[in-house]
Motif scaffolding. Structure first.
Motif, mmCIF file in Angstrom:
data_model
loop_
_atom_site.group_PDB
_atom_site.id
_atom_site.type_symbol
_atom_site.label_atom_id
_atom_site.label_comp_id
_atom_site.label_asym_id
_atom_site.label_seq_id
_atom_site.Cartn_x
_atom_site.Cartn_y
_atom_site.Cartn_z
ATOM 1 N N THR A 99 -51.345 -15.628 -16.596
ATOM 2 C CA THR A 99 -50.747 -14.936 -16.045
ATOM 3 C C THR A 99 -50.837 -14.838 -14.477
ATOM 4 O O THR A 99 -51.572 -15.470 -13.700
ATOM 5 C CB THR A 99 -50.977 -13.538 -15.819
ATOM 6 N N LEU A 100 -49.736 -15.348 -13.339
ATOM 7 C CA LEU A 100 -49.938 -15.888 -12.150
ATOM 8 C C LEU A 100 -50.442 -15.146 -11.621
ATOM 9 O O LEU A 100 -49.817 -13.674 -11.650
ATOM 10 C CB LEU A 100 -47.900 -16.572 -12.315
ATOM 11 N N ASN A 101 -51.049 -15.177 -10.402
ATOM 12 C CA ASN A 101 -51.269 -14.302 -9.481
ATOM 13 C C ASN A 101 -51.219 -15.143 -8.375
ATOM 14 O O ASN A 101 -51.319 -16.585 -7.769
ATOM 15 C CB ASN A 101 -53.199 -14.311 -9.068
ATOM 16 N N PHE A 102 -50.333 -14.636 -7.481
ATOM 17 C CA PHE A 102 -49.473 -15.219 -6.265
ATOM 18 C C PHE A 102 -50.488 -14.760 -5.294
ATOM 19 O O PHE A 102 -50.363 -13.519 -5.175
ATOM 20 C CB PHE A 102 -47.828 -14.564 -5.783
ATOM 21 N N GLY A 103 -50.110 -15.695 -4.248
ATOM 22 C CA GLY A 103 -50.630 -15.593 -2.584
ATOM 23 C C GLY A 103 -50.011 -14.937 -1.762
ATOM 24 O O GLY A 103 -48.509 -14.441 -1.936
ATOM 25 N N GLU A 104 -49.877 -13.903 -0.953
ATOM 26 C CA GLU A 104 -49.056 -13.473 -0.335
ATOM 27 C C GLU A 104 -47.235 -14.327 0.633
ATOM 28 O O GLU A 104 -46.479 -13.944 1.098
ATOM 29 C CB GLU A 104 -49.318 -12.507 0.878
ATOM 30 N N GLY B 94 -42.202 -21.885 -21.351
ATOM 31 C CA GLY B 94 -41.679 -22.576 -21.998
ATOM 32 C C GLY B 94 -42.624 -21.835 -22.958
ATOM 33 O O GLY B 94 -43.008 -21.870 -24.455
ATOM 34 N N GLN B 95 -43.876 -21.310 -23.237
ATOM 35 C CA GLN B 95 -45.247 -20.849 -23.689
ATOM 36 C C GLN B 95 -46.308 -20.049 -22.882
ATOM 37 O O GLN B 95 -46.343 -20.415 -21.285
ATOM 38 C CB GLN B 95 -45.944 -21.678 -24.375
ATOM 39 N N ARG B 96 -46.884 -19.510 -23.193
ATOM 40 C CA ARG B 96 -47.835 -18.915 -22.448
ATOM 41 C C ARG B 96 -49.372 -19.237 -22.249
ATOM 42 O O ARG B 96 -49.714 -18.719 -23.485
ATOM 43 C CB ARG B 96 -48.027 -17.264 -22.989
ATOM 44 N N THR B 97 -49.288 -19.773 -21.300
ATOM 45 C CA THR B 97 -50.768 -21.222 -20.944
ATOM 46 C C THR B 97 -50.983 -21.424 -19.492
ATOM 47 O O THR B 97 -50.108 -20.822 -19.540
ATOM 48 C CB THR B 97 -50.483 -22.159 -21.879
ATOM 49 N N ASP B 100 -47.966 -23.745 -18.018
ATOM 50 C CA ASP B 100 -46.660 -23.956 -17.846
ATOM 51 C C ASP B 100 -46.354 -23.445 -17.057
ATOM 52 O O ASP B 100 -46.407 -22.356 -16.464
ATOM 53 C CB ASP B 100 -46.634 -23.060 -18.988
ATOM 54 N N LYS B 101 -45.375 -23.828 -16.400
ATOM 55 C CA LYS B 101 -44.777 -23.489 -15.121
ATOM 56 C C LYS B 101 -43.866 -22.485 -15.971
ATOM 57 O O LYS B 101 -42.957 -22.072 -16.710
ATOM 58 C CB LYS B 101 -43.665 -24.941 -14.738
ATOM 59 N N VAL B 102 -43.419 -21.487 -14.750
ATOM 60 C CA VAL B 102 -42.954 -20.131 -14.750
ATOM 61 C C VAL B 102 -41.216 -20.324 -13.819
ATOM 62 O O VAL B 102 -41.088 -21.162 -13.117
ATOM 63 C CB VAL B 102 -43.161 -19.026 -15.105
ATOM 64 N N ILE B 103 -40.143 -20.359 -14.987
ATOM 65 C CA ILE B 103 -39.217 -20.319 -14.003
ATOM 66 C C ILE B 103 -38.321 -18.816 -13.458
ATOM 67 O O ILE B 103 -38.336 -18.659 -14.717
ATOM 68 C CB ILE B 103 -38.251 -21.012 -14.463
ATOM 69 N N PHE B 104 -38.490 -18.386 -12.338
ATOM 70 C CA PHE B 104 -37.865 -17.329 -12.619
ATOM 71 C C PHE B 104 -35.973 -17.778 -11.733
ATOM 72 O O PHE B 104 -35.271 -18.550 -11.367
ATOM 73 C CB PHE B 104 -37.514 -17.142 -10.719
#
Lengths: 111, 114
Positions: A99-104, B94-97, B100-104
């Motif tokens: 899970t990505l935790n973003f800064g502002e 691609g996977q939940r690790t 892996d980069k997330v594309i928005f």
């Protein structure tokens, strides 16, 4: 700290100036990502670190962009000879489990 | 290149109604999908995620639906509140690790009418 911290929050640079943007990730987070977000757009991936290793820099738009994370914690995104098209919000995110935790974000305006 | 995109760029709903935000993705290899909420002046905030081996997942007032046949993702918000006003992004990986980069996608702006 409790979350991802970025500085400066706002930066106005004259075209041609160099800028450095700092990211303090959540303590213990192995992964660190930089994203660029233009006004009205979704964040665009720039680069990714696993500890101090830069494993993916495919999103960096030009060789004027450089990122480092020398000790596997704090990261700096440097933009050399800034251009107007570099104006955007630069977001840093850290992750431990996926899970990505973003800064502002750091808001960069190039004039 | 492969990308994630949204059908509706803006959505206005009455307070108390349910909201549905849609998203189309093109990378059939994606294994992990995420919805983020971004309020003005802040970074994206995780709302809910779903793996490709699921078709529905529920959270508090939110539900994510995944239709892999048509490569469609949706976010349902029940009893929409003024605090839900924000831009919502679907994203894929691609996977939940953590590696892996997330594309928005480009985002949908949700406006809640009091």
């Amino acid at each position: 700290g409790a979350g991802v911290s970025q500085s400066p929050r706002y930066k106005v640079a004259k075209r041609g100036q160099d800028v450095a943007l700092r990211c303090d990730p959540i303590s213990g987070h192995v992964s660190l990502f930089w994203y660029q977000q233009a006004l009205g757009q979704g964040p665009e991936f720039l680069t990714y670190f696993q500890n101090e290793a830069q494993l993916d820099k495919s999103g960096l738009p030009s060789d004027r962009f450089f990122a480092e994370r020398p000790e596997g914690s704090v990261s700096t995104l440097k933009i050399q000879r800034t251009q107007q098209e570099d104006s955007a919000v630069y977001l840093c995110a850290s992750s431990l489990t996926g899970t990505l935790n973003f800064g502002e974000g750091s808001w960069l305006t190039v004039v | 290149g492969e990308s994630v995109g949204l059908h509706l760029p803006t959505l206005s709903v009455q307070e108390g109604d349910n909201s549905i935000i849609n998203c189309a993705y093109s990378n059939s290899a994606s294994d992990y999908f995420i919805w983020y909420k971004q309020e003005s002046g802040k970074g994206p905030q995780f709302i809910i995620d779903i793996r490709s081996n699921m078709d529905k997942r529920q959270g508090q007032r939110v539900t994510v639906l995944l239709n892999k046949t048509v490569k469609h993702l949706s976010l349902q918000i029940a009893a929409t509140q003024p605090g839900d006003s924000a831009v919502y992004f679907c994203a894929e990986a691609g996977q939940r690790t953590s590696y892996d980069k997330v594309i928005f996608g480009p985002g949908t702006s949700l406006s809640v009418i009091p």
